[in-house]
Design an enzyme around this catalytic site. Sequence first.
Site, PDB file in Angstrom:
ATOM      1  N   CYS A 235      -5.184   3.874   5.243  1.00 55.78           N
ATOM      2  CA  CYS A 235      -4.617   3.938   3.893  1.00 55.78           C
ATOM      3  C   CYS A 235      -5.679   3.959   2.803  1.00 55.78           C
ATOM      4  CB  CYS A 235      -3.635   2.797   3.666  1.00 55.78           C
ATOM      5  SG  CYS A 235      -4.358   1.154   3.843  1.00 55.78           S
TER       6      CYS A 235
ATOM      7  N   GLU B  41       0.899  -1.167   0.000  1.00 52.94           N
ATOM      8  CA  GLU B  41       0.000   0.000   0.000  1.00 52.94           C
ATOM      9  C   GLU B  41       0.923   1.198   0.000  1.00 52.94           C
ATOM     10  OE1 GLU B  41      -2.060   3.118   0.100  1.00 52.94           O
ATOM     11  OE2 GLU B  41      -3.091   1.255  -0.331  1.00 52.94           O
TER      12      GLU B  41
END
Length: 154
Positions: free
Chosen positions: A75, A41
């Site tokens: 995220c 990520e």
Amino acid sequence: AVGKQLVSHPDVHFVAMTGSSATGRKILEAAAPQMKRVVLEMGGKDPMIVFDDADIDKAAKDAVQYSLCNTGQVCCSIERIYVAESIYDAFKEAAKKYASDYKVGNGMDPDVKVGPLVSTLQRDQVKLQVDDAISKGAKLLHQSGIPDGGGSFY
């Protein structure tokens, strides 16, 4: 150096990382020779798109909820919203209504929906980004009250 040793170690079979694209590239390079499973990520810019046939109330509620969940420090939090021009005003008013229900404060208080940012450094960075956007023509539609007593609230 430690990260490369961990990623390339034969006993490590899976690597997951949240961080920068530069670090992600290094992890892929270290993991590739052993064909390790990798999940990265790397600083996503997660948009929400609201089309003109959307349920405006639900879209506005979700926009507020999923951009402020965990104080926006997830995220996959919504970071920008694109709204069809034909429903923009209605969406904006609905989002303002839902945002006004979000109390900022100590996350242990059951009435609080937005806790502190991770640090005062992060708070200052958010403030700089908001101020920069406003200086470039953005309009601040709502800002919750910030608790007294310092801390990293915004």
